[in-house]
Structures are given as structure tokens and as C-alpha cells.
Design a protein around this motif. Structure first.
Motif, mmCIF file in Angstrom:
data_model
loop_
_atom_site.group_PDB
_atom_site.id
_atom_site.type_symbol
_atom_site.label_atom_id
_atom_site.label_comp_id
_atom_site.label_asym_id
_atom_site.label_seq_id
_atom_site.Cartn_x
_atom_site.Cartn_y
_atom_site.Cartn_z
ATOM 1 N N ASP A 200 37.443 22.323 25.717
ATOM 2 C CA ASP A 200 36.004 22.115 25.583
ATOM 3 C C ASP A 200 35.258 23.443 25.559
ATOM 4 O O ASP A 200 34.301 23.622 24.802
ATOM 5 C CB ASP A 200 35.492 21.243 26.740
ATOM 6 C CG ASP A 200 35.969 19.801 26.644
ATOM 7 O OD1 ASP A 200 36.355 19.382 25.522
ATOM 8 O OD2 ASP A 200 35.979 19.098 27.672
ATOM 9 N N TYR A 201 35.726 24.377 26.388
ATOM 10 C CA TYR A 201 35.054 25.677 26.428
ATOM 11 C C TYR A 201 35.256 26.421 25.099
ATOM 12 O O TYR A 201 34.312 27.021 24.566
ATOM 13 C CB TYR A 201 35.597 26.519 27.585
ATOM 14 C CG TYR A 201 34.924 27.872 27.685
ATOM 15 C CD1 TYR A 201 33.622 27.990 28.163
ATOM 16 C CD2 TYR A 201 35.581 29.030 27.274
ATOM 17 C CE1 TYR A 201 32.990 29.216 28.248
ATOM 18 C CE2 TYR A 201 34.961 30.266 27.346
ATOM 19 C CZ TYR A 201 33.667 30.353 27.832
ATOM 20 O OH TYR A 201 33.043 31.576 27.910
ATOM 21 N N ALA A 202 36.470 26.389 24.579
ATOM 22 C CA ALA A 202 36.741 27.056 23.302
ATOM 23 C C ALA A 202 35.877 26.461 22.192
ATOM 24 O O ALA A 202 35.372 27.197 21.324
ATOM 25 C CB ALA A 202 38.218 26.936 22.946
ATOM 26 N N LYS A 203 35.687 25.153 22.216
ATOM 27 C CA LYS A 203 34.843 24.513 21.204
ATOM 28 C C LYS A 203 33.409 25.031 21.286
ATOM 29 O O LYS A 203 32.741 25.206 20.260
ATOM 30 C CB LYS A 203 34.871 23.000 21.379
ATOM 31 C CG LYS A 203 36.210 22.359 21.042
ATOM 32 C CD LYS A 203 36.167 20.862 21.308
ATOM 33 C CE LYS A 203 37.511 20.199 21.023
ATOM 34 N NZ LYS A 203 37.480 18.750 21.318
ATOM 35 N N GLU A 204 32.929 25.287 22.501
ATOM 36 C CA GLU A 204 31.581 25.836 22.666
ATOM 37 C C GLU A 204 31.488 27.236 22.066
ATOM 38 O O GLU A 204 30.502 27.570 21.397
ATOM 39 C CB GLU A 204 31.207 25.874 24.152
ATOM 40 C CG GLU A 204 31.023 24.512 24.806
ATOM 41 C CD GLU A 204 30.697 24.630 26.290
ATOM 42 O OE1 GLU A 204 30.407 25.767 26.739
ATOM 43 O OE2 GLU A 204 30.734 23.606 26.996
ATOM 44 N N ILE A 205 32.510 28.049 22.319
ATOM 45 C CA ILE A 205 32.518 29.408 21.777
ATOM 46 C C ILE A 205 32.546 29.361 20.256
ATOM 47 O O ILE A 205 31.838 30.117 19.572
ATOM 48 C CB ILE A 205 33.722 30.200 22.305
ATOM 49 C CG1 ILE A 205 33.649 30.318 23.828
ATOM 50 C CG2 ILE A 205 33.781 31.585 21.667
ATOM 51 C CD1 ILE A 205 32.405 30.988 24.343
ATOM 52 N N VAL A 206 33.372 28.491 19.706
ATOM 53 C CA VAL A 206 33.465 28.351 18.251
ATOM 54 C C VAL A 206 32.113 27.956 17.667
ATOM 55 O O VAL A 206 31.674 28.504 16.642
ATOM 56 C CB VAL A 206 34.542 27.301 17.891
ATOM 57 C CG1 VAL A 206 34.477 26.956 16.406
ATOM 58 C CG2 VAL A 206 35.935 27.821 18.250
ATOM 59 N N LYS A 207 31.441 27.047 18.330
ATOM 60 C CA LYS A 207 30.109 26.615 17.877
ATOM 61 C C LYS A 207 29.112 27.763 17.962
ATOM 62 O O LYS A 207 28.325 27.993 17.031
ATOM 63 C CB LYS A 207 29.635 25.427 18.709
ATOM 64 C CG LYS A 207 28.292 24.866 18.271
ATOM 65 C CD LYS A 207 27.900 23.655 19.122
ATOM 66 C CE LYS A 207 26.553 23.101 18.693
ATOM 67 N NZ LYS A 207 26.151 21.929 19.518
ATOM 68 N N ASP A 208 29.141 28.491 19.087
ATOM 69 C CA ASP A 208 28.224 29.624 19.251
ATOM 70 C C ASP A 208 28.463 30.699 18.197
ATOM 71 O O ASP A 208 27.531 31.399 17.789
ATOM 72 C CB ASP A 208 28.389 30.238 20.644
ATOM 73 C CG ASP A 208 27.890 29.321 21.758
ATOM 74 O OD1 ASP A 208 27.126 28.385 21.443
ATOM 75 O OD2 ASP A 208 28.270 29.545 22.929
ATOM 76 N N GLU A 209 29.710 30.830 17.761
ATOM 77 C CA GLU A 209 30.057 31.828 16.753
ATOM 78 C C GLU A 209 29.782 31.345 15.332
ATOM 79 O O GLU A 209 29.995 32.077 14.360
ATOM 80 C CB GLU A 209 31.536 32.203 16.882
ATOM 81 C CG GLU A 209 31.850 33.091 18.065
ATOM 82 C CD GLU A 209 31.328 34.508 17.883
ATOM 83 O OE1 GLU A 209 31.716 35.168 16.898
ATOM 84 O OE2 GLU A 209 30.524 34.954 18.727
#
Length: 283
Positions: A200-209
Motif C-alpha cells: 500500500d505504501y509503495a502504491k502511494e509513492i507511485v501515485k505521488d511520482e
């Protein structure tokens, strides 16, 4: 008689002086006046070649660097569905497949890119940071991008994201984006997690990027039974998972590199169009 001769000589002398003054006046006038040029006539009668006007006409072909910087706005025609398939947004051709190549640029990615370029089709090359340590590796990535292939993020060191801390996950993703941007001048638009394992955290980073999260429909070239040109070609073209919009996973491997042309031709012979990744909607 004497007086007549004197008068005649005097008249001749005065006439000569007058003519001489007229010649001098004429010469002075010609020296002081600016020449009059009919510009319109001069251009028409004496057209200039580019060589005659180097200050105005310069032959400056578009360089590869300019091509790389040139951005073309294309309306997206496809999007990623919940099962990672490529689906048309409006009336785009539904019978398409997407080619993706992970673990680049290890040893065979450039050859694969050159083969695909010759065939006139595209793929996403998902790269790892540990394949971008040297200047030569960076040149390879730049060449793949110059050939027109999108560069995706496959993390710095290919660690399973679910086994590392959030700080490490962020570093794995963001640091690679920074490296890729430094090399090709733009950040990746696509992200694929190692082993297909997201958090879930990685998905947030991907979205932020601003990247599109992606997985795959099927892939086989890491399995022992499919490590030859013939076997990987057969399964990629005739896999039971092959369907409209299938997201095909391949790797920077020798046997896949040898088979890539036959895979593309085999898919096309079955009526599938290789979708251009630039037509896929991204954040």
C-alpha cells in the motif's frame, strides 16, 4: 589679320578649358552620388543560393538530443484495467497486446530494442538501477530511449518491496526515477514492482511520482522449460492467457532476445496489434 589669329587662339583656349571643367564636374558627380539599385529587379534576375546567404539560411538538421526533448501531445486511446489488461477508451482497436521487458538494460535489451524498432513496434523497458552503474550502461539506456521506447521503473535493486521498510521502498522507487531522469531527461511514467509484489505504501509513492502502476497478464521466460528461442516463442504466441489486451511480460534474457522477432510476427499473424505504450493513459 594678326588680331583675327589672336582671337581664334583665345577662343580655342577658352573652349578647351570649358570642356575640361565639364568633364571634372561629371566625374565629381559620379564619385559623390550613391548608386541606385532596383532591388526587386536585382533579386529576380540574380536569385541567391543558400551558399550566398549563410547568415540568413542555415542548414541545421534536427539532432537526436532535440528529438528527445521534443514532446508530442497524443490523446490516450487505452487504459489499464483491474486485471492489468489494456482496454480501449473509445473506438480504438481492442485486439491489441502490450509488450514489456523487465530487468533492463542488462545484456540484451539494446538488441531487443533494435529488433523491435526494425519491426516498427514498441515496448516498455522496465529498468533496474543496478544496471545503470557505469557510463556504458547509461549510454545503452539513452540509446533505447532514443529509439523511441518508454522507460519504466522496476526499482533500484529489485528487492521484494514487502520485505523492506517504507523508507527503503521510497528510496527504491524515487531514487531510480532520479537516475533515469538524469540519463534521458524525463522521469518514468510506468512502474512495475519486482516479482509483481506491491505494498500500500509503495502504491502511494507511485501515485505521488505520477506513474501508472502495472503488472502483467502472463510471462514465461524465467521458467526452466522456456529458456530456448523455440520454447519461449511457442508459449508467448500460443499461451492460454493470450487474449485481447493481454499485458505480456518478458525479460532481458538471451533466449527472449533471440525469439523477440518471431514472437512479434507470431502475434501479428494471429491478428493482434502491438499497442504503442504512448497511447496508454497515465496519471
Amino acid at each position: 589679320m594678326k588680331n583675327w589669329i589672336i582671337s581664334s587662339v583665345l577662343l580655342l583656349f577658352l573652349t578647351a578649358c570649358t570642356n575640361n571643367n565639364m568633364v571634372e564636374d561629371t566625374n565629381n558627380k559620379q564619385d559623390n552620388e550613391e548608386p541606385v539599385i532596383d532591388m526587386e529587379t536585382d533579386v529576380e534576375e540574380n536569385p541567391s543560393s543558400p551558399e550566398d546567404n549563410n547568415d540568413e539560411i542555415v542548414d541545421s538538421p534536427v539532432t537526436d538530443e532535440q528529438n528527445e526533448k521534443e514532446q508530442i501531445n497524443i490523446s490516450p486511446q487505452y487504459k489499464i484495467s483491474g486485471d492489468w489488461s489494456i482496454v480501449p477508451i473509445d473506438n480504438a482497436n481492442p485486439k491489441v497486446v502490450l509488450l514489456t521487458i523487465d530487468d533492463a538494460p542488462d545484456r540484451y535489451a539494446l538488441h531487443m530494442a533494435e529488433t523491435l524498432h526494425t519491426l516498427g513496434v514498441k515496448a516498455i523497458f522496465f529498468v533496474n538501477g543496478h544496471f545503470l552503474d557505469t557510463e556504458e550502461e547509461k549510454k545503452v539506456l539513452k540509446e533505447i530511449h532514443r529509439l523511441g521506447f518508454p522507460i519504466g521503473n522496476h526499482t533500484m535493486t529489485h528487492k521484494r518491496l514487502s520485505t523492506i521498510s517504507e523508507e527503503e521502498q521510497k528510496s527504491e522507487i524515487v531514487e531510480l526515477n532520479n537516475v533515469v531522469e538524469e540519463i534521458i531527461g524525463e522521469r518514468p511514467k510506468f512502474f512495475r514492482a519486482p516479482f509483481g509484489v506491491n505494498t500500500d505504501y509503495a502504491k502511494e509513492i507511485v501515485k505521488d511520482e505520477g506513474m501508472l502502476l502495472m503488472n502483467w497478464s502472463y510471462g514465461y521466460d524465467w521458467e526452466p522449460d522456456y529458456k530456448t528461442k523455440e520454447t519461449i516463442t511457442e508459449i508467448m504466441v500460443n499461451a492460454p492467457e493470450l487474449r485481447d489486451g493481454a499485458n505480456l511480460l518478458m525479460h532481458d534474457r538471451e533466449w527472449t532476445s533471440e525469439a523477440i522477432e518471431d514472437i512479434v510476427v507470431g502475434l501479428q499473424d494471429k491478428g493482434y496489434e502491438i499497442v504503442d505504450p504512448d497511447l496508454i493513459e497515465t496519471p
